[in-house]
Every structure is written in C-alpha cells, then in structure tokens.
Design a protein around this motif. Structure first.
Motif, short mmCIF file in Angstrom:
data_model
loop_
_atom_site.label_atom_id
_atom_site.label_comp_id
_atom_site.label_asym_id
_atom_site.label_seq_id
_atom_site.Cartn_x
_atom_site.Cartn_y
_atom_site.Cartn_z
N ARG A 171 4.80 -37.32 -6.39
CA ARG A 171 3.67 -37.88 -7.16
C ARG A 171 3.65 -39.40 -7.02
N SER A 200 18.06 -31.47 -12.86
CA SER A 200 18.88 -31.64 -14.07
C SER A 200 20.24 -30.95 -14.01
N GLN A 204 12.72 -34.26 -6.60
CA GLN A 204 12.97 -34.96 -7.86
C GLN A 204 14.14 -35.92 -7.67
N ASP A 225 5.11 -22.37 -8.71
CA ASP A 225 3.80 -22.95 -9.04
C ASP A 225 2.85 -22.60 -7.92
N SER A 284 3.17 -28.43 -5.72
CA SER A 284 3.69 -27.76 -4.54
C SER A 284 4.80 -26.83 -5.02
N VAL A 300 3.97 -40.08 -14.80
CA VAL A 300 4.81 -39.98 -13.60
C VAL A 300 6.16 -39.26 -13.78
N GLN A 332 14.76 -27.86 -10.98
CA GLN A 332 14.84 -29.27 -11.37
C GLN A 332 16.19 -29.80 -10.89
N PHE A 358 9.14 -29.34 -3.98
CA PHE A 358 8.88 -30.77 -4.07
C PHE A 358 10.21 -31.49 -4.31
N GLY A 414 13.82 -37.63 -15.06
CA GLY A 414 13.56 -36.86 -13.83
C GLY A 414 12.27 -37.35 -13.21
N ARG A 425 9.59 -24.30 -7.43
CA ARG A 425 9.01 -23.62 -8.59
C ARG A 425 7.97 -22.63 -8.13
N GLU A 445 16.93 -37.22 -10.26
CA GLU A 445 17.44 -37.14 -11.62
C GLU A 445 18.22 -38.41 -11.91
C1 FA5 Z 1 11.54 -31.81 -15.42
O1 FA5 Z 1 11.68 -31.18 -14.37
C2 FA5 Z 1 12.69 -32.37 -16.17
N1 FA5 Z 1 13.91 -31.87 -15.62
C3 FA5 Z 1 12.64 -33.91 -16.11
C4 FA5 Z 1 13.59 -34.52 -17.05
C5 FA5 Z 1 14.86 -34.88 -16.63
C6 FA5 Z 1 13.24 -34.77 -18.39
C7 FA5 Z 1 15.76 -35.46 -17.50
C8 FA5 Z 1 14.11 -35.32 -19.26
C9 FA5 Z 1 15.37 -35.68 -18.82
P1 FA5 Z 1 8.92 -31.81 -15.30
O2 FA5 Z 1 8.75 -30.34 -15.18
O3 FA5 Z 1 7.90 -32.54 -16.10
O4 FA5 Z 1 10.32 -32.18 -15.90
O5 FA5 Z 1 8.98 -32.42 -13.84
C10 FA5 Z 1 9.31 -33.78 -13.61
C11 FA5 Z 1 8.39 -34.37 -12.55
O6 FA5 Z 1 8.43 -33.56 -11.37
C12 FA5 Z 1 6.93 -34.41 -12.95
O7 FA5 Z 1 6.65 -35.58 -13.68
C13 FA5 Z 1 6.24 -34.43 -11.61
O8 FA5 Z 1 6.26 -35.75 -11.10
C14 FA5 Z 1 7.14 -33.57 -10.76
N2 FA5 Z 1 6.62 -32.20 -10.64
C15 FA5 Z 1 6.71 -31.17 -11.49
N3 FA5 Z 1 6.16 -30.05 -10.99
C16 FA5 Z 1 5.70 -30.37 -9.77
C17 FA5 Z 1 5.06 -29.64 -8.70
N4 FA5 Z 1 4.80 -28.35 -8.78
N5 FA5 Z 1 4.74 -30.31 -7.57
C18 FA5 Z 1 5.04 -31.62 -7.44
N6 FA5 Z 1 5.67 -32.36 -8.38
C19 FA5 Z 1 5.99 -31.75 -9.54
#
Ligand code: FA5
Length: 349
Positions: A319, A176, A217, A205, A212, A287, A174, A215, A314, A203, A219
C-alpha cells in the motif's frame, strides 16, 4: 597466317582484353579456353595437317592455353584484392560509436520500499528478523493466532482467513507471529528488544485494486521498560517522513486488534502539511495498524507485563508503494509486466 601464328595472336588478344581493369574475366576464359572457344576451334581444324605440323600446333596451343590461364588467374586475384580494398574502405568501423547497452534489471519496487524501511530501522538500532526459522511463511495456528490473543473461537479470526495446510498449519496472515518467536527467546539482561520483521503474508482475500491474496508486511516490535504510546507515535512519524517526505504528518485513530491495547490505525497526510494548512483540508490515507502490546501476549511470550511494556506495528509496503508512486491497482506489482516495472528501475535505464 599459320595456325601457330593464329594461336600466338590469341595470347596477344587475350592480354589486351585482360588489360582493362573491369574486364569480365569469366567471359574471357569462355571466349578463349571454353569448349567452343577460339583455341579449341583452331585445334579442331588441325586434322588436315601433317604429323609434324600437328605436333607444333599442339605444343603452341598448350603454351598459349597455359599462358592465357595464368593471365586470367592473375587478373582474377587483382580484381578480388581491389574489391576487398574498396569494401574495407566503404565499411570503415567507427570505434567512437556507443556500444549496444545490455538491459540491466533492478530490484522490484516492493523490494526497494522494503529496503528503504529496513535501512531506516537499522539506523534506529533495530534488528532485522528475516531468517525463515524465526519468520516462517508456513506457520502454526498457535503462533499466527493463539499467541496473538486470538483463540480458536475468536470472531476477529474472520478478518484474516487464510490457506490451511492442516487444521493446525497454515500460511501466515500477518508478520505478527514473528514477534512471539523472537520475544520468547530474548534475553533482557542484554537490553530491550527492538526488531522489525519484513516478509510475505497470505490471506483468503478476493483480489481487487487494493487487496491481494499475497502481499507484504513489515512487523515492528519494541519491548523494554517505560515504552509508551509517545515512543510509538514518534517512531511511526519518523518512518512515514522517511518514505513520504519531512512535511507529511500522521494521525492515530482508535482501532481494535486483539494483540494490542490500546490499538490504533495510522493515517498519513496525502499532501505536505505546513503551519498554514487548515486541519479540515488535510486528506488522510490509512496505512497501517499498531498499538501497545496486550499484557496477555507479553505473558504468553514469557515477559512480565508489570515490568515491561511494548509497542508493535504492522506496515503494508504494497500500500505504501501504491501511495508513493500513485499506482492505482495493487495487482500491477504481481503481474511482472516489465513495462510497468521499468518505471521504478532505480538505475534509471
Ligand atoms: C494486521 O495484519 C496486524 N497484524 C497489524 C498490527 C501489527 C497491528 C502489530 C498492531 C500491532 P491489518 O489486517 O490491518 O493488520 O493489516 C496491516 C496492513 O497490511 C494494512 O494496513 C494494509 O496496509 C496491509 N494489508 C492488509 N490486507 C491486505 C491485502 N489483502 N492486500 C494488501 N495489503 C493488505
């Protein structure tokens, strides 16, 4: 007719043949000057002549041969010049025709979305953190998890398994950890911290239509005095409307992240929402994750949670791009098929 006269007659004959514009020059050469040509034929029949006669016929023969040779060369040059002229006339170059356009590339669609997000937050006065020193993709367990309130035995770690380089060094799951790297250095005497950190994350995943293993993010973190959930909601609404259009709405749903309290997941309305839209008709799409930064996280980053509050979010630009452009499989972004990528060519070529 003497042989000399016969030879002189050949010159006239050759001249007459060469006068025709389309004469086959080579055929004339063979007929008069070739090994079995007319001149050779006459010269061969000289054997019965006297020495003087041979001399005379020999001389005339050479003169006639040279003269015919010259006429042939002249004709050849004339024919070549004419052919070139005709060719040039037939191949007139139309300089007004459009040239061959070189194919220009453009920023990848994910980069375009990231650029849009960055431009929006820059406009709101945020700093963009993308320097690898503050935003490394190879992270430590400490920053990726522990400083995000995820100690080693925390069950929420299972949601973000990753690729380990050593037990303490990993590919970040992430963006973060960038929060902590920037916050611990921030000087609050110069004002609140407002930052976004765009970048790649990883990840373990299993790849499918919406996941994926790599991917992106973005922040976001705002730390200051009296920062509230209302600020978070307004900020998220502004970026969603920037990307999806003024008439789209957002919805915050309670959720859980170890580093925020309270935590929310944010949905955006698939269609435009007007005052007449019935709430039950709105289709919501999830989202991003967000929330008010947990006091423990602030403390670990050297910030007094009694004095300062913070929100963080985040976003997942992959997406976003899927939603915005109706792309049904996230893997399309990473296959590098130009036919797919050309659809998003911002130059419209
Ligand atoms: C997080 O990663 C948190 N760090 C987000 C956050 C930041 C929350 C700050 C609060 C405060 P999450 O695992 O839900 O959260 O991922 C955030 C976004 O990343 C998801 O909404 C999605 O859009 C994207 N995401 C997560 N996993 C995948 C993946 N495997 N492939 C593509 N996009 C993904």
């Amino acid at each position: 007719m003497t042989l000399a006269e016969e030879l002189k007659g050949f010159l006239k004959e050759a001249e007459a043949e060469l006068a025709s514009p389309d004469v086959d020059v080579e055929a004339v050469r063979v007929a008069f000057l070739g090994k079995k040509g007319k001149i050779t034929g006459v010269l061969k029949s000289m054997k019965d002549l006297s020495v003087d006669e041979k001399k005379e016929v020999g001389q005339v023969g050479n003169q006639v041969r040279t003269a015919i040779q010259e006429k042939i060369e002249e004709k050849k040059a004339e024919q070549e010049a004419k052919a070139l002229e005709e060719k040039l006339a037939a191949e007139t170059l139309d300089v007004t025709l459009p040239g061959a356009k070189p194919k220009l590339g453009s920023a990848h669609v994910l980069q375009q979305i990231m650029d849009e997000i960055e431009a929006h937050f820059l406009g709101l006065g945020y700093q963009i953190i993308d320097d690898p020193t503050d935003s490394p993709e190879v992270e430590t367990d400490e920053y990726n998890f522990e400083r995000e309130n995820l100690p080693k035995d925390h069950p929420a770690r299972d949601m973000q398994d990753t690729f380990y380089i050593t037990p303490e060094i990993l590919l970040r799951t992430q963006t973060s950890p960038v929060q902590s790297r920037v916050l611990e250095k921030h000087d609050f005497s110069k004002g609140p911290l407002k930052m976004i950190a765009p970048g790649k994350v990883y990840r373990r995943d299993t790849d499918d239509a919406t996941h994926s293993h790599q991917f992106h993010q973005v922040e976001g973190l705002v730390v200051g005095k009296n920062i509230t959930m209302a600020d978070l909601k307004g900020t998220l609404l502004s970026i969603m409307q920037e990307l999806f259009g003024e008439k789209h709405q957002i919805r915050l749903r309670p959720s859980y992240f170890p580093f925020t309290e309270p935590s929310v997941e944010v949905d955006v309305s698939w269609d435009e929402v007007t005052p007449d839209t019935k709430p039950e008709d709105i289709k919501w799409i999830e989202v991003l994750g967000a929330g008010m930064t947990h006091p423990n996280v602030l403390k670990m980053d050297g910030v007094d949670p009694e004095e300062y509050t913070a929100f963080a979010f985040g976003l997942g630009p992959d997406r976003f791009a899927m939603l915005k452009y109706g792309v049904e499989d996230i893997r399309q972004f990473y296959l590098n098929d130009v036919r797919f990528l050309d659809q998003f060519n911002e130059r419209g070529i």
